[in-house]
Design an enzyme around this catalytic site. Structure first.
Site, PDB file in Angstrom:
ATOM      1  N   THR A   3      23.009-114.105  60.051  1.00 24.66           N
ATOM      2  CA  THR A   3      21.759-114.058  59.278  1.00 24.66           C
ATOM      3  C   THR A   3      20.657-114.922  59.890  1.00 24.66           C
ATOM      4  O   THR A   3      20.913-116.015  60.408  1.00 24.66           O
ATOM      5  CB  THR A   3      22.044-114.560  57.849  1.00 24.66           C
ATOM      6  OG1 THR A   3      23.106-113.788  57.314  1.00 24.66           O
ATOM      7  CG2 THR A   3      20.821-114.436  56.959  1.00 24.66           C
ATOM      8  N   SER A  15      19.871-108.766  55.225  1.00 28.27           N
ATOM      9  CA  SER A  15      20.539-107.473  55.088  1.00 28.27           C
ATOM     10  C   SER A  15      20.281-106.583  56.300  1.00 28.27           C
ATOM     11  O   SER A  15      21.149-105.825  56.724  1.00 28.27           O
ATOM     12  CB  SER A  15      20.041-106.766  53.826  1.00 28.27           C
ATOM     13  OG  SER A  15      20.301-107.567  52.692  1.00 28.27           O
ATOM     14  N   GLU A  44      28.328-111.678  52.690  1.00 26.23           N
ATOM     15  CA  GLU A  44      29.172-110.570  53.173  1.00 26.23           C
ATOM     16  C   GLU A  44      28.606-109.232  52.716  1.00 26.23           C
ATOM     17  O   GLU A  44      29.352-108.297  52.391  1.00 26.23           O
ATOM     18  CB  GLU A  44      30.621-110.738  52.713  1.00 26.23           C
ATOM     19  CG  GLU A  44      31.476-111.557  53.664  1.00 26.23           C
ATOM     20  CD  GLU A  44      31.655-110.910  55.039  1.00 26.23           C
ATOM     21  OE1 GLU A  44      31.687-109.680  55.136  1.00 26.23           O
ATOM     22  OE2 GLU A  44      31.732-111.680  56.017  1.00 26.23           O
TER      23      GLU A  44
HETATM   24  C1  LIG Z   1      25.885-119.855  50.467  1.00 23.27           C
HETATM   25  C2  LIG Z   1      25.614-118.868  51.534  1.00 23.27           C
HETATM   26  C3  LIG Z   1      26.434-118.792  52.639  1.00 23.27           C
HETATM   27  C4  LIG Z   1      26.166-117.919  53.680  1.00 23.27           C
HETATM   28  N1  LIG Z   1      26.929-117.952  54.813  1.00 23.27           N
HETATM   29  C5  LIG Z   1      26.560-117.207  55.886  1.00 23.27           C
HETATM   30  C6  LIG Z   1      27.232-117.355  57.138  1.00 23.27           C
HETATM   31  O1  LIG Z   1      28.166-118.159  57.287  1.00 23.27           O
HETATM   32  N2  LIG Z   1      26.817-116.596  58.184  1.00 23.27           N
HETATM   33  C7  LIG Z   1      25.801-115.694  58.067  1.00 23.27           C
HETATM   34  O2  LIG Z   1      25.473-115.037  59.059  1.00 23.27           O
HETATM   35  N3  LIG Z   1      25.133-115.538  56.894  1.00 23.27           N
HETATM   36  C8  LIG Z   1      25.484-116.278  55.813  1.00 23.27           C
HETATM   37  N4  LIG Z   1      24.797-116.149  54.619  1.00 23.27           N
HETATM   38  C9  LIG Z   1      23.677-115.220  54.535  1.00 23.27           C
HETATM   39  C10 LIG Z   1      23.963-114.002  53.684  1.00 23.27           C
HETATM   40  O3  LIG Z   1      24.854-113.140  54.342  1.00 23.27           O
HETATM   41  C11 LIG Z   1      22.605-113.349  53.378  1.00 23.27           C
HETATM   42  O4  LIG Z   1      21.962-114.191  52.449  1.00 23.27           O
HETATM   43  C12 LIG Z   1      22.745-111.949  52.836  1.00 23.27           C
HETATM   44  O5  LIG Z   1      23.149-111.061  53.844  1.00 23.27           O
HETATM   45  C13 LIG Z   1      21.430-111.438  52.223  1.00 23.27           C
HETATM   46  O6  LIG Z   1      20.375-111.596  53.103  1.00 23.27           O
HETATM   47  P1  LIG Z   1      19.004-112.261  52.605  1.00 23.27           P
HETATM   48  O7  LIG Z   1      19.344-113.568  51.992  1.00 23.27           O
HETATM   49  O8  LIG Z   1      18.080-112.258  53.747  1.00 23.27           O
HETATM   50  O9  LIG Z   1      18.494-111.309  51.465  1.00 23.27           O
HETATM   51  P2  LIG Z   1      17.583-110.024  51.645  1.00 23.27           P
HETATM   52  O10 LIG Z   1      18.213-109.082  52.612  1.00 23.27           O
HETATM   53  O11 LIG Z   1      16.186-110.445  51.903  1.00 23.27           O
HETATM   54  O12 LIG Z   1      17.679-109.405  50.187  1.00 23.27           O
HETATM   55  C14 LIG Z   1      16.902-109.951  49.086  1.00 23.27           C
HETATM   56  C15 LIG Z   1      16.923-108.944  47.929  1.00 23.27           C
HETATM   57  O13 LIG Z   1      16.312-107.738  48.354  1.00 23.27           O
HETATM   58  C16 LIG Z   1      17.144-106.631  48.078  1.00 23.27           C
HETATM   59  N5  LIG Z   1      17.037-105.648  49.180  1.00 23.27           N
HETATM   60  C17 LIG Z   1      17.115-105.879  50.503  1.00 23.27           C
HETATM   61  N6  LIG Z   1      16.998-104.732  51.190  1.00 23.27           N
HETATM   62  C18 LIG Z   1      16.836-103.741  50.290  1.00 23.27           C
HETATM   63  C19 LIG Z   1      16.684-102.341  50.374  1.00 23.27           C
HETATM   64  N7  LIG Z   1      16.699-101.705  51.557  1.00 23.27           N
HETATM   65  N8  LIG Z   1      16.571-101.644  49.228  1.00 23.27           N
HETATM   66  C20 LIG Z   1      16.584-102.269  48.043  1.00 23.27           C
HETATM   67  N9  LIG Z   1      16.733-103.599  47.895  1.00 23.27           N
HETATM   68  C21 LIG Z   1      16.865-104.325  49.006  1.00 23.27           C
HETATM   69  C22 LIG Z   1      18.550-107.182  47.988  1.00 23.27           C
HETATM   70  O14 LIG Z   1      19.345-106.418  47.095  1.00 23.27           O
HETATM   71  C23 LIG Z   1      18.330-108.591  47.450  1.00 23.27           C
HETATM   72  O15 LIG Z   1      18.349-108.562  46.057  1.00 23.27           O
HETATM   73  C24 LIG Z   1      25.071-117.018  53.560  1.00 23.27           C
HETATM   74  C25 LIG Z   1      24.266-117.052  52.438  1.00 23.27           C
HETATM   75  C26 LIG Z   1      24.507-117.965  51.442  1.00 23.27           C
HETATM   76  C27 LIG Z   1      23.567-118.010  50.273  1.00 23.27           C
END
Ligand SMILES: Cc1cc2nc3c(=O)[nH]c(=O)nc-3n(C[C@H](O)[C@H](O)[C@H](O)COP(=O)(O)OP(=O)(O)OC[C@H]3O[C@@H](n4cnc5c(N)ncnc54)[C@H](O)[C@@H]3O)c2cc1C
Length: 453
Positions: free
Chosen positions: A137, A143, A422
């Site tokens: 990430t 995502s 995940e």
């Molecule tokens: C405690 C914690 C530990 C983590 N550990 C790791 C790790 O070890 N390694 C790693 O690589 N990552 C890690 N992550 C990251 C995690 O995998 C991401 O937070 C997750 O993939 C979501 O990405 P984002 O936070 O950018 O949310 P976004 O992708 O920005 O999503 C935000 C919101 O928008 C919505 N959304 C996004 N795209 C769409 C779409 N196309 N259509 C409709 N709705 C949409 C989603 O449903 C969500 O509600 C961790 C996160 C946390 C909070």
């Protein structure tokens, strides 16, 4: 009592334990140890140190090793290790997540995306001589993994990749282990060679020296306090032209030769990308399983409390009534118990399918795709269920449910983010829906009128 003298509880436990019953029995015995439970009174620094110590204890359990491919090439016991890890979720979810990052995500990337030349890293990471993290990430893209901005540009003059964060939004973010403990990161970056981008690939990048200081060109920082999981040191990583040897590309699906020429058995870049991600399905299977296990912990606390707590006297007998004798209380908790059983059976079946695919016993190409869909769908169902069920359990225990010593508030805080990492639940649901609709379209596309009827 059931026939033949075996209690219903025992029969139920046998059924729920599923195909890896012996593994669960052994894990339950090993985990019956106060040293493995969390201490919610610790501050961030102490909680992280404690979890690292706990991991060192877990590393001595034989099942950690058994999940990895053996040196002679035979596959590890995927089903056994995922089952044992699920049991670990009964103890403390910070410990579970940190273990999942080290052996599941970091170790899983090295094993499943790497080749024989990366075996030495496995030998180091399994007993925790090498602590790692999984850096996918970024601040700008969570995502949408295909559009990550970190680059790894091949330099044929030195036979190195140059790993770089070209923009502030290319910063790796939320990465478990990156704030403090990880010495190496499995970094997902756009591979560029000969001036051409080849899409997202995974690279092993050393980030810290033995004393814990950032290596040249690497800047790590701390995500600080979170909504839960205090024992996990989530952090950020920026790369400024960091050079790594060519061999640090995890080259199972693609490679770059010394002269910079790129090769892959999978020609279609999009298929290559999804194959790479699909290989890491074990993480998603495990997250769903852990969420469901945490919900079972909450439900067993709430049901036991409801069997003993009495409120309001029965006008006929004058005796106070136990909560679980109230129909409303039964309706709140018992459907959740039933659902948790259903999810446990579904998880056992998913783990069995995963085991067959990952140990080469099911080689049907459709099986891997079906596994990814089931893993995504069930992860969503289980994590949503955990969030709702643990909240109901908290309320069902009244004020006692709100005391940290009774675990429910910690379970609530720690499982909350399982709906996001995940794979965000909404995005996963869309992926599954897209796949099902595509499969349906393939089925009906060539039908004539009679076929439709
Ligand atoms: C405690 C914690 C530990 C983590 N550990 C790791 C790790 O070890 N390694 C790693 O690589 N990552 C890690 N992550 C990251 C995690 O995998 C991401 O937070 C997750 O993939 C979501 O990405 P984002 O936070 O950018 O949310 P976004 O992708 O920005 O999503 C935000 C919101 O928008 C919505 N959304 C996004 N795209 C769409 C779409 N196309 N259509 C409709 N709705 C949409 C989603 O449903 C969500 O509600 C961790 C996160 C946390 C909070």
């Amino acid at each position: 009592m059931a026939t033949s003298g075996v209690s219903i509880a025992e029969e139920l436990r046998t059924a729920l334990d599923g195909p890896w019953r012996a593994v669960r029995e052994r894990a339950r015995a090993l985990l019956d140890d106060d040293r493995l439970y969390g201490d919610p009174s610790l501050d961030l620094k102490a909680a992280r140190a404690r979890v690292l110590e706990q991991m060192r204890l877990v590393a001595t359990f034989d099942w950690v090793d058994s999940g990895f491919r053996h040196p002679d090439g035979t596959p590890g016991d995927a089903g056994a290790v995922v089952t044992a890890l699920e049991t670990l979720a009964y103890t403390d979810l910070s410990l579970w997540v940190k273990s999942g990052v080290q052996w599941g995500l970091f170790g899983g990337a090295v094993e499943n995306l790497g080749t024989e030349r990366h075996r030495t890293y496995l030998d180091e990471l399994i007993p925790l001589r090498l602590l790692g993290c999984f850096a996918m990430t970024e601040t700008g893209h969570g995502s949408d993994v295909a559009n990550l901005e970190t680059t790894a540009t091949y330099d044929p003059a030195t036979r190195e990749f140059v790993v770089h964060s070209p923009t502030p939004s290319a910063r790796k973010d939320y990465i478990g282990g990156a704030a403090e403990h990880a010495r190496m990161a499995a970094v997902f970056a756009q591979l560029i060679t000969g001036g051409e981008s080849k899409g997202v690939h995974c690279f092993l990048v050393p980030i810290r020296d033995e004393a814990g200081g950032d290596l040249t060109g690497v800047t790590t920082s701390d995500c600080g306090y979170k909504g839960g999981l205090p024992g996990v040191d989530n952090g950020r990583i920026l790369f400024d032209q960091v050079r790594i040897p060519r061999e640090n590309l995890l080259n199972r699906y693609a490679d770059v030769a010394e002269d910079g020429s790129y090769s892959s058995d999978i020609e279609n870049p999009s298929r290559r990308f999804f194959t790479t991600l699909g290989t890491l399905v074990r993480g998603r299977v495990s997250v769903g399983g852990a969420a469901a296990a945490a919900a079972r912990v909450g439900l067993s606390i709430a049901v036991r409390y409801a069997e003993q707590r009495r409120q309001f006297a029965d006008p006929d007998t004058g005796q106070e009534t136990v909560l679980l004798d109230y129909r409303s209380h039964q309706r709140r908790l018992l459907p959740l118990v039933a659902r948790s059983y259903a999810l446990a059976f579904a998880q056992n079946d998913l783990v069995r399918r995963m085991h067959l695919v990952q140990t080469g016993q099911d080689t049907d190409p459709r099986a891997q795709r079906a596994l990814e869909n089931r893993a995504a769908g069930l992860k969503v169902a289980q994590t949503r269920f955990a969030t709702a069920a643990i909240q109901e359990c908290r309320e069902a225990c009244g004020g006692a449910g709100y005391l940290t010593e009774n675990r429910l508030v910690t379970l609530k805080a720690d499982t909350d983010v399982f709906t996001t990492f995940e794979g965000d639940n909404v995005v996963l649901t869309q992926l599954v829906a897209k796949d099902l609709l595509t499969a349906y379209a393939d089925e009906v596309r060539d039908l004539d009128a009679l076929g439709w009827v």
